[in-house]
Design an enzyme around this catalytic site. Structure first.
Site, PDB file in Angstrom:
ATOM      1  N   PHE A  23       0.810  -1.219   0.000  1.00 45.00           N
ATOM      2  CA  PHE A  23       0.000   0.000   0.000  1.00 45.00           C
ATOM      3  C   PHE A  23       0.844   1.270   0.000  1.00 45.00           C
ATOM      4  CE2 PHE A  23       0.853  -0.013   4.565  1.00 45.00           C
ATOM      5  CZ  PHE A  23       0.967   1.345   4.838  1.00 45.00           C
ATOM      6  N   LYS A  39      -0.943  -6.725  -9.294  1.00 46.47           N
ATOM      7  CA  LYS A  39      -1.942  -6.897  -8.229  1.00 46.47           C
ATOM      8  C   LYS A  39      -1.616  -5.846  -7.181  1.00 46.47           C
ATOM      9  CE  LYS A  39      -3.022  -8.203  -4.573  1.00 46.47           C
ATOM     10  NZ  LYS A  39      -3.560  -7.248  -3.550  1.00 46.47           N
ATOM     11  N   GLU A  50      -5.016  -3.631  -1.933  1.00 47.47           N
ATOM     12  CA  GLU A  50      -6.460  -3.332  -1.948  1.00 47.47           C
ATOM     13  C   GLU A  50      -6.767  -2.062  -1.165  1.00 47.47           C
ATOM     14  OE1 GLU A  50      -4.697  -5.805  -0.694  1.00 47.47           O
ATOM     15  OE2 GLU A  50      -5.918  -7.169   0.522  1.00 47.47           O
ATOM     16  N   SER A  77       5.301  -7.037   3.346  1.00 49.87           N
ATOM     17  CA  SER A  77       5.862  -7.371   4.654  1.00 49.87           C
ATOM     18  C   SER A  77       6.630  -8.701   4.584  1.00 49.87           C
ATOM     19  CB  SER A  77       4.738  -7.455   5.683  1.00 49.87           C
ATOM     20  OG  SER A  77       3.791  -8.415   5.261  1.00 49.87           O
ATOM     21  N   CYS A  83       9.432   1.883   3.474  1.00 49.44           N
ATOM     22  CA  CYS A  83      10.333   0.762   3.796  1.00 49.44           C
ATOM     23  C   CYS A  83      11.747   1.275   4.049  1.00 49.44           C
ATOM     24  CB  CYS A  83      10.344  -0.243   2.671  1.00 49.44           C
ATOM     25  SG  CYS A  83      10.986   0.453   1.151  1.00 49.44           S
ATOM     26  N   GLU A 139       8.692  -4.200  13.141  1.00 52.81           N
ATOM     27  CA  GLU A 139       8.536  -3.116  12.172  1.00 52.81           C
ATOM     28  C   GLU A 139       7.190  -2.447  12.462  1.00 52.81           C
ATOM     29  OE1 GLU A 139       7.613  -4.038   8.042  1.00 52.81           O
ATOM     30  OE2 GLU A 139       8.752  -2.296   7.385  1.00 52.81           O
TER      31      GLU A 139
HETATM   32  P1  NAD Z   1       1.497  -6.612   2.966  1.00 56.18           P
HETATM   33  O1  NAD Z   1       2.529  -7.674   3.047  1.00 56.18           O
HETATM   34  O2  NAD Z   1       0.365  -6.652   3.926  1.00 56.18           O
HETATM   35  O3  NAD Z   1       0.817  -6.630   1.500  1.00 56.18           O
HETATM   36  C1  NAD Z   1       1.595  -6.627   0.332  1.00 56.18           C
HETATM   37  C2  NAD Z   1       0.791  -7.288  -0.792  1.00 56.18           C
HETATM   38  O4  NAD Z   1       0.552  -8.653  -0.439  1.00 56.18           O
HETATM   39  C3  NAD Z   1      -0.569  -6.645  -1.029  1.00 56.18           C
HETATM   40  O5  NAD Z   1      -0.812  -6.579  -2.431  1.00 56.18           O
HETATM   41  C4  NAD Z   1      -1.531  -7.583  -0.323  1.00 56.18           C
HETATM   42  O6  NAD Z   1      -2.803  -7.627  -0.954  1.00 56.18           O
HETATM   43  C5  NAD Z   1      -0.849  -8.929  -0.449  1.00 56.18           C
HETATM   44  N1  NAD Z   1      -1.135  -9.817   0.680  1.00 56.18           N
HETATM   45  C6  NAD Z   1      -1.374  -9.454   1.983  1.00 56.18           C
HETATM   46  N2  NAD Z   1      -1.596 -10.544   2.742  1.00 56.18           N
HETATM   47  C7  NAD Z   1      -1.494 -11.615   1.918  1.00 56.18           C
HETATM   48  C8  NAD Z   1      -1.603 -13.029   2.122  1.00 56.18           C
HETATM   49  N3  NAD Z   1      -1.871 -13.556   3.320  1.00 56.18           N
HETATM   50  N4  NAD Z   1      -1.428 -13.839   1.070  1.00 56.18           N
HETATM   51  C9  NAD Z   1      -1.158 -13.339  -0.151  1.00 56.18           C
HETATM   52  N5  NAD Z   1      -1.043 -12.015  -0.402  1.00 56.18           N
HETATM   53  C10 NAD Z   1      -1.195 -11.162   0.618  1.00 56.18           C
HETATM   54  O7  NAD Z   1       2.260  -5.215   3.029  1.00 56.18           O
HETATM   55  P2  NAD Z   1       1.642  -3.759   3.142  1.00 56.18           P
HETATM   56  O8  NAD Z   1       1.112  -3.563   4.512  1.00 56.18           O
HETATM   57  O9  NAD Z   1       0.763  -3.488   1.985  1.00 56.18           O
HETATM   58  O10 NAD Z   1       2.962  -2.882   2.939  1.00 56.18           O
HETATM   59  C11 NAD Z   1       3.836  -2.550   3.970  1.00 56.18           C
HETATM   60  C12 NAD Z   1       5.001  -3.507   4.033  1.00 56.18           C
HETATM   61  O11 NAD Z   1       5.705  -3.495   2.800  1.00 56.18           O
HETATM   62  C13 NAD Z   1       6.031  -3.119   5.088  1.00 56.18           C
HETATM   63  O12 NAD Z   1       6.461  -4.291   5.723  1.00 56.18           O
HETATM   64  C14 NAD Z   1       7.157  -2.502   4.276  1.00 56.18           C
HETATM   65  O13 NAD Z   1       8.431  -2.549   4.864  1.00 56.18           O
HETATM   66  C15 NAD Z   1       7.102  -3.338   3.048  1.00 56.18           C
HETATM   67  N6  NAD Z   1       7.756  -2.674   1.940  1.00 56.18           N
HETATM   68  C16 NAD Z   1       8.987  -3.107   1.592  1.00 56.18           C
HETATM   69  C17 NAD Z   1       9.669  -2.489   0.566  1.00 56.18           C
HETATM   70  C18 NAD Z   1      11.031  -2.953   0.165  1.00 56.18           C
HETATM   71  O14 NAD Z   1      11.555  -2.448  -0.800  1.00 56.18           O
HETATM   72  N7  NAD Z   1      11.640  -3.898   0.840  1.00 56.18           N
HETATM   73  C19 NAD Z   1       9.076  -1.412  -0.110  1.00 56.18           C
HETATM   74  C20 NAD Z   1       7.807  -0.993   0.279  1.00 56.18           C
HETATM   75  C21 NAD Z   1       7.150  -1.639   1.314  1.00 56.18           C
END
Ligand code: NAD
Length: 500
Positions: free
Chosen positions: A150, A174, A177, A227, A282, A385
Site C-alpha cells: 500500500f 496486483k 487493496e 511485509s 520501507c 517493524e
Molecule cells: P502486505 O505484506 O500486507 O501486502 C503486500 C501485498 O501482499 C498486497 O498486495 C496484499 O494484498 C498482499 N497480501 C497481503 N496478505 C497476503 C496473504 N496472506 N497472502 C497473499 N497475499 C497477501 O504489506 P503492506 O502492509 O501493503 O505494505 C507494507 C510492508 O511493505 C512493510 O512491511 C514494508 O516494509 C514493506 N515494503 C517493503 C519495501 C522494500 O523495498 N523492501 C518497499 C515498500 C514496502
C-alpha cells in the site's frame, strides 16, 4: 454500487464475476470513497489469460517500437504526474509533495527502460572454434506478476513494469487493496501511449488473486514487495511452482550518529526520514542509534524539530498526513503504549494528535510524530517493524556496539551513518550487513540505474529491483553456437566436441 474499482484486461476495465469487494477510504476524512473488486480465481485467470494472449506479439515487437512506446509513456506521465499524485494522496494519505516525489522516482525507472535497446545487447564471439561463432541473446520470460504494497502505489509497481514491458514481457499487477486506483490510472496511460492491449493488466484483489498468480503456470515470474511474512510465503510458494521470484520484505532501518557528526544535519535527517510519509516507508529510519556522549543534545535537537511538524490533510498545507487505515493507526499507537510501559521515555507524544483539531477532520486516521528515548533492543518498539511515525532512540557507547546492533537485526534494507570521519564511514559501508547504505544521507534509495534491494529478511531471492539486476530478472539468456562457412564436420565422431 458507487465507484467500484475494477480490474483491467485486454485494454479495458473488467468487472469480473465475483461480487466481493473491500472498502477503500480517504485516510484524511475516514470516508469510504470506493469499493475495490476482489477477484475470484476465475477473474484472476481471465486477467492472466489477457497477458498470455498478448505475449507472442509483444515479444516479437521490434526494440524500436517498444522503446517508442516507453518514450510516449514517459512523456505522458511527466506531463500528468500531478493527477496521479492526487489519486495517491486521496487513498494513501501522504502529503501531495511526497506523492509527487514517489511518482518522480517511478518516472526515473521509465526513463531507464527507454534505453532498452542498449540494455538488451547480447555478446558475440567470432571463431570460438575454427569457423564457429557463439552469440547470446536476452529474451523475455512471458507474462509476469507484480504484487505491490500500500505504501507506494505508483513507485513500487514502477520499479518493475517499465523494465518488464520494455524487455518484451507482459504484465499483471496486483495492487494493494488499500489504494488500488493508481494502477487503473497507469493502465489508461499505457493505452494512451500506444501499448498494445493485454500487455499491461491489473488484477484487483486479496490472497485469492495473489495465490492464483503464484501458482498459475502461465505466469513465469513474480516481483513482490510487502511485509516479510508475506514475502517469505510468496517466495516459497512461487518458487515451488517453478517461477523466478524476487520478494522484497519489511525493514527496520537504523541510523548511527557518531559523536563527531554535525548534529543539526543529523537531527534534520532523523525527522525527515523518521516521519516523512508518516513513517510508512520501507526506507524510513525507525531506530536512531546515538553513539557516546552526544545523545542528550541529539535528542533535544530532534525533539525541538519534531514538535514543529504539522500533521494534517495531505492536500492542505501539512508536513505529515494520516496513517493509511484506522486499524493501522490504532496498532501503531499501541506500540507507543508498549514502549512507554517497558520503560522508554516518551519525549514527543504523537498520541496527543489522534483527534481532529485545527483543520484535521475528526474522522481521519491521525497520529502525530512520536519520539521515544532510552529504547532498548528487547522492547517491541524496537524488535517489530511498526511502520508509523515513531522514532526510537537507542543509546550505545561505541561504534562497535552500534554496528553489532544493526548486524544482529534480522532485517537489512537500509541504513545510514552520520559522521565527518571518512575512515569511520568507509569502515561502516564495508562492515554493515545491509543492502542500501547512506553516508550523511538518511534515505539512500538508489537511482534507477542502480538496483534497489535489501539483505537478510528484507529480500527473498537473488535479484534486486531495477538497474542491471532488473534487466537480468526480466530476461533469460540464450547462447547460440553457429557454423556456416565450413559445413564439413570431419565425419562421424561420438566424442565430446573440442574447440580447435
Ligand atoms: P502486505 O505484506 O500486507 O501486502 C503486500 C501485498 O501482499 C498486497 O498486495 C496484499 O494484498 C498482499 N497480501 C497481503 N496478505 C497476503 C496473504 N496472506 N497472502 C497473499 N497475499 C497477501 O504489506 P503492506 O502492509 O501493503 O505494505 C507494507 C510492508 O511493505 C512493510 O512491511 C514494508 O516494509 C514493506 N515494503 C517493503 C519495501 C522494500 O523495498 N523492501 C518497499 C515498500 C514496502
Amino acid at each position: 454500487m458507487s465507484n467500484v474499482i475494477e480490474h483491467w484486461r485486454d485494454g479495458m476495465v473488467f468487472a469480473g464475476s465475483s461480487s466481493a469487494t473491500a472498502p477503500v477510504t480517504n485516510p484524511a476524512t475516514g470516508a469510504v470513497t470506493g469499493e475495490v473488486a476482489l477477484a475470484s480465481v476465475e477473474d484472476a485467470r481471465a486477467v492472466i489469460d489477457s497477458a498470455a494472449a498478448a505475449f507472442p506479439a509483444w515479444r516479437d515487437a521490434s526494440l524500436a517500437k517498444r522503446a517508442s512506446v516507453l518514450f510516449a509513456y514517459r512523456e505522458l506521465l511527466n506531463k500528468r504526474k500531478g493527477e496521479l499524485a492526487e489519486i495517491i494522496t486521496s487513498e494513501h494519505g501522504k502529503v501531495l509533495s511526497d506523492a509527487l516525489g514517489e511518482v518522480s522516482r517511478g518516472l526515473e525507472v521509465v526513463e531507464f527502460a527507454c534505453g532498452i535497446p542498449n540494455l538488451l545487447k547480447g555478446g558475440f564471439t567470432e571463431n570460438a572454434s575454427t569457423k564457429v561463432d557463439v552469440h547470446s541473446v536476452l529474451q523475455p520470460l512471458g507474462p509476469v506478476g507484480i504484487i505491490s504494497p500500500f505504501n507506494f502505489p505508483a513507485m513500487v509497481p514502477m520499479w518493475f513494469f517499465p523494465i518488464a514491458i520494455a524487455a518484451g514481457n507482459t504484465v499483471v499487477i496486483k495492487p494493494s487493496e488499500k489504494d488500488p486506483s493508481a494502477s487503473l490510472w497507469m493502465a489508461r496511460l499505457w493505452k494512451e501511449a500506444g501499448l498494445p492491449d493485454g500487455v499491461f493488466n491489473v488484477l484487483q484483489g486479496d490472497k485469492t488473486a495473489v495465490d492464483e498468480l503464484l501458482t498459475n503456470p502461465k505466469i513465469k515470474a513474480i516481483s513482490f514487495v510487502g511485509s516479510t511474512p508475506i514475502a517469505q510465503y510468496v517466495y516459497a510458494t512461487a518458487t515451488a511452482a517453478g517461477k523466478r521470484v524476487q520478494a522484497l520484505g519489511g525493514a527496520k532501518n537504523h541510523a548511527v550518529i557518531l559523536p563527531d557528526a554535525d548534529l543539526d544535519l543529523a537531527a534534520d535527517a532523523m525527522v525527515n526520514a523518521g516521519f516523512g510519509s508518516a513513517g510508512e516507508r520501507c526506507m524510513a529510519i525507525s531506530a536512531c542509534v546515538a553513539v557516546g556522549p552526544i545523545a542528550d543534545e541529539l535528542v533535544a535537537k530532534i525533539a525541538e524539530r519534531t514538535i514543529t511538524i504539522k500533521t494534517g490533510d495531505g492536500t492542505k498545507d501539512s508536513d505529515m498526513g494520516p496513517l493509511v487505515t484506522k486499524v493501522h493507526r490504532d496498532k501503531v499507537a499501541t506500540y507507543i503504549d508498549a514502549g512507554e510501559a517497558a520503560g522508554a521515555k516518551v519525549v514527543v507524544d504523537g498520541r496527543t494528535v489522534m483527534d481532529g483539531a485545527g483543520d484535521r477532520d475528526p474522522s481521519g486516521f491521525w497520529l502525530g510524530p512520536t519520539l521515544l528515548d532510552n529504547v532498548t533492543p528487547e522492547m517491541s518498539v524496537y524488535t517489530d517493524e511498526i511502520f508509523g511515525p515513531v522514532l526510537a532512540v537507542l543509546r550505545v557507547e561505541t561504534y562497535d556496539e552500534a554496528l553489532a546492533l544493526i548486524n544482529s537485526n534480522p532485517y537489512g534494507n537500509g541504513t545510514a551513518i552520520f559522521t565527518n570521519d571518512g575512515g569511520a564511514a568507509r569502515r561502516f559501508q564495508n562492515e554493515v550487513e545491509v543492502g542500501m547504505v547512506g553516508i550523511n544521507v538518511p534515505i539512500p534509495v538508489p537511482m534507477s540505474y542502480y538496483s534497489f534491494g535489501g539483505w537478510k529478511a528484507s529480500l527473498f531471492g537473488d535479484s534486486h529491483a531495477h538497474g542491471a539486476e532488473g534487466v537480468h530478472f526480466f530476461t533469460r539468456t540464450k547462447a547460440i553456437t553457429t557454423r556456416w562457412l565450413d559445413p564439413s564436420h570431419g565425419g562421424i565422431n561420438l566424442g565430446f566436441p573440442e574447440n580447435k
